[in-house]
Design a protein around this motif. Structure first.
Motif, PDB file in Angstrom:
ATOM      1  N   VAL A  40     -53.986  18.120 -29.307  1.00 11.36           N
ATOM      2  CA  VAL A  40     -53.834  19.475 -28.774  1.00 11.36           C
ATOM      3  C   VAL A  40     -54.992  20.320 -29.267  1.00 11.36           C
ATOM      4  O   VAL A  40     -55.379  20.252 -30.430  1.00 11.36           O
ATOM      5  CB  VAL A  40     -52.507  20.121 -29.245  1.00 11.36           C
ATOM      6  N   LEU A  41     -55.573  21.115 -28.372  1.00  6.75           N
ATOM      7  CA  LEU A  41     -56.530  22.160 -28.735  1.00  6.75           C
ATOM      8  C   LEU A  41     -55.829  23.491 -28.488  1.00  6.75           C
ATOM      9  O   LEU A  41     -55.447  23.788 -27.361  1.00  6.75           O
ATOM     10  CB  LEU A  41     -57.797  22.083 -27.885  1.00  6.75           C
ATOM     11  N   GLY A  42     -55.654  24.269 -29.526  1.00  2.00           N
ATOM     12  CA  GLY A  42     -54.940  25.531 -29.389  1.00  2.00           C
ATOM     13  C   GLY A  42     -55.887  26.709 -29.425  1.00  2.00           C
ATOM     14  O   GLY A  42     -57.031  26.607 -29.816  1.00  2.00           O
ATOM     15  N   GLY A  43     -55.396  27.839 -29.019  1.00  2.00           N
ATOM     16  CA  GLY A  43     -56.168  29.063 -28.989  1.00  2.00           C
ATOM     17  C   GLY A  43     -55.576  29.989 -27.944  1.00  2.00           C
ATOM     18  O   GLY A  43     -54.358  30.049 -27.758  1.00  2.00           O
ATOM     19  N   ASP A  44     -56.439  30.729 -27.221  1.00  2.00           N
ATOM     20  CA  ASP A  44     -55.950  31.609 -26.162  1.00  2.00           C
ATOM     21  C   ASP A  44     -55.319  30.810 -25.024  1.00  2.00           C
ATOM     22  O   ASP A  44     -54.278  31.186 -24.491  1.00  2.00           O
ATOM     23  CB  ASP A  44     -57.097  32.477 -25.631  1.00  2.00           C
ATOM     24  N   THR A  45     -55.977  29.712 -24.627  1.00  2.00           N
ATOM     25  CA  THR A  45     -55.427  28.832 -23.597  1.00  2.00           C
ATOM     26  C   THR A  45     -55.313  27.433 -24.185  1.00  2.00           C
ATOM     27  O   THR A  45     -56.299  26.697 -24.265  1.00  2.00           O
ATOM     28  CB  THR A  45     -56.329  28.798 -22.348  1.00  2.00           C
ATOM     29  N   PRO A  46     -54.128  27.027 -24.630  1.00  2.00           N
ATOM     30  CA  PRO A  46     -53.989  25.704 -25.243  1.00  2.00           C
ATOM     31  C   PRO A  46     -54.213  24.578 -24.240  1.00  2.00           C
ATOM     32  O   PRO A  46     -53.892  24.708 -23.061  1.00  2.00           O
ATOM     33  CB  PRO A  46     -52.554  25.687 -25.755  1.00  2.00           C
ATOM     34  N   VAL A  47     -54.788  23.501 -24.729  1.00  2.00           N
ATOM     35  CA  VAL A  47     -55.049  22.321 -23.903  1.00  2.00           C
ATOM     36  C   VAL A  47     -54.276  21.163 -24.514  1.00  2.00           C
ATOM     37  O   VAL A  47     -54.489  20.815 -25.672  1.00  2.00           O
ATOM     38  CB  VAL A  47     -56.557  21.992 -23.860  1.00  2.00           C
ATOM     39  N   LEU A  48     -53.378  20.574 -23.731  1.00  2.00           N
ATOM     40  CA  LEU A  48     -52.601  19.434 -24.187  1.00  2.00           C
ATOM     41  C   LEU A  48     -53.252  18.157 -23.681  1.00  2.00           C
ATOM     42  O   LEU A  48     -53.690  18.080 -22.536  1.00  2.00           O
ATOM     43  CB  LEU A  48     -51.168  19.511 -23.666  1.00  2.00           C
ATOM     44  N   GLY A  49     -53.299  17.143 -24.539  1.00  2.00           N
ATOM     45  CA  GLY A  49     -53.896  15.874 -24.148  1.00  2.00           C
ATOM     46  C   GLY A  49     -52.869  14.932 -23.569  1.00  2.00           C
ATOM     47  O   GLY A  49     -51.683  15.014 -23.860  1.00  2.00           O
ATOM     48  N   LEU A  50     -53.327  14.032 -22.739  1.00  2.00           N
ATOM     49  CA  LEU A  50     -52.462  13.017 -22.142  1.00  2.00           C
ATOM     50  C   LEU A  50     -53.040  11.636 -22.399  1.00  2.00           C
ATOM     51  O   LEU A  50     -53.663  11.089 -21.495  1.00  2.00           O
ATOM     52  CB  LEU A  50     -52.288  13.255 -20.635  1.00  2.00           C
ATOM     53  N   PRO A  51     -52.981  10.971 -23.473  1.00  2.00           N
ATOM     54  CA  PRO A  51     -52.399  11.387 -24.743  1.00  2.00           C
ATOM     55  C   PRO A  51     -53.368  12.174 -25.619  1.00  2.00           C
ATOM     56  O   PRO A  51     -52.943  12.848 -26.547  1.00  2.00           O
ATOM     57  CB  PRO A  51     -52.044  10.068 -25.410  1.00  2.00           C
ATOM     58  N   THR A  52     -54.691  12.089 -25.364  1.00  2.00           N
ATOM     59  CA  THR A  52     -55.652  12.854 -26.162  1.00  2.00           C
ATOM     60  C   THR A  52     -56.464  13.759 -25.252  1.00  2.00           C
ATOM     61  O   THR A  52     -56.564  13.528 -24.049  1.00  2.00           O
ATOM     62  CB  THR A  52     -56.614  11.924 -26.941  1.00  2.00           C
ATOM     63  N   VAL A  53     -57.079  14.777 -25.846  1.00  2.00           N
ATOM     64  CA  VAL A  53     -57.927  15.697 -25.100  1.00  2.00           C
ATOM     65  C   VAL A  53     -59.294  15.041 -24.931  1.00  2.00           C
ATOM     66  O   VAL A  53     -59.935  14.657 -25.913  1.00  2.00           O
ATOM     67  CB  VAL A  53     -58.062  17.048 -25.841  1.00  2.00           C
ATOM     68  N   ALA A  54     -59.754  14.913 -23.686  1.00  2.00           N
ATOM     69  CA  ALA A  54     -61.024  14.244 -23.408  1.00  2.00           C
ATOM     70  C   ALA A  54     -62.191  15.086 -23.919  1.00  2.00           C
ATOM     71  O   ALA A  54     -62.269  16.280 -23.662  1.00  2.00           O
ATOM     72  CB  ALA A  54     -61.169  14.010 -21.906  1.00  2.00           C
ATOM     73  N   GLY A  55     -63.097  14.463 -24.652  1.00  2.00           N
ATOM     74  CA  GLY A  55     -64.306  15.130 -25.132  1.00  2.00           C
ATOM     75  C   GLY A  55     -64.105  16.010 -26.344  1.00  2.00           C
ATOM     76  O   GLY A  55     -65.053  16.645 -26.796  1.00  2.00           O
ATOM     77  N   ALA A  56     -62.923  16.075 -26.905  1.00  2.00           N
ATOM     78  CA  ALA A  56     -62.667  16.926 -28.069  1.00  2.00           C
ATOM     79  C   ALA A  56     -62.714  16.093 -29.344  1.00  2.00           C
ATOM     80  O   ALA A  56     -62.192  14.981 -29.393  1.00  2.00           O
ATOM     81  CB  ALA A  56     -61.312  17.602 -27.941  1.00  2.00           C
ATOM     82  N   THR A  57     -63.365  16.644 -30.371  1.00  2.00           N
ATOM     83  CA  THR A  57     -63.408  16.011 -31.687  1.00  2.00           C
ATOM     84  C   THR A  57     -63.261  17.088 -32.751  1.00  2.00           C
ATOM     85  O   THR A  57     -63.428  18.277 -32.479  1.00  2.00           O
ATOM     86  CB  THR A  57     -64.731  15.253 -31.927  1.00  2.00           C
TER      87      THR A  57
END
Length: 131
Positions: A40-57
């Motif tokens: 999960v990337l949280g903040g103003d607009t959270p991004v949920l991964g399916l199962p992980t967020v693509a390109g996020a580290t």
């Protein structure tokens, strides 16, 4: 901004400058490593991964490798004159989260320089005690 990462079979909610202890991972002390399983990337607009967020580290600095507290496993079979005592200590890596990256970006923050010990300055009161 926060992120939920998965490492060593556990999940951690992290923000920049967090210090956390995780199961031992490869990396020398003082180097920057990237943790790729961001759920999960949280903040103003959270991004949920399916199962992980693509390109996020998540970039983290390795602070130290150490061993956890001793855990004792003691088993006794009553009236059988049988007992067993075993213990173990987990290997732990201590990390400081430097930054949370999205869209495949590379880390821009390097490791912090180690703290230097302050020199001890003698005061005049100490000089009189010596004399």
């Amino acid at each position: 901004m926060f992120a939920v990462i998965k490492t060593g079979g556990r999940q951690y909610r992290v923000v920049p400058d967090d210090v956390l202890e995780i199961g031992k991972i490869a990396g020398d002390v003082g180097t920057i490593i990237q943790l790729g399983e961001v759920l999960v990337l949280g903040g103003d607009t959270p991004v949920l991964g399916l199962p992980t967020v693509a390109g996020a580290t998540v970039a983290a600095e390795v602070l130290q490798h150490k061993r956890g507290p001793k855990v004792i496993s003691f088993k006794k079979r009553r009236r059988k004159n049988s007992k067993r005592k075993r213990g173990y200590r987990d290997e732990i890596t201590v990390l400081r989260i430097t930054e949370i990256l999205a869209d495949g970006k590379a880390p821009s923050i390097g490791p912090r320089p180690p703290r230097e010990k302050k020199p001890v300055v003698e005061t005049p009161a100490d000089a009189e005690d010596v004399a």
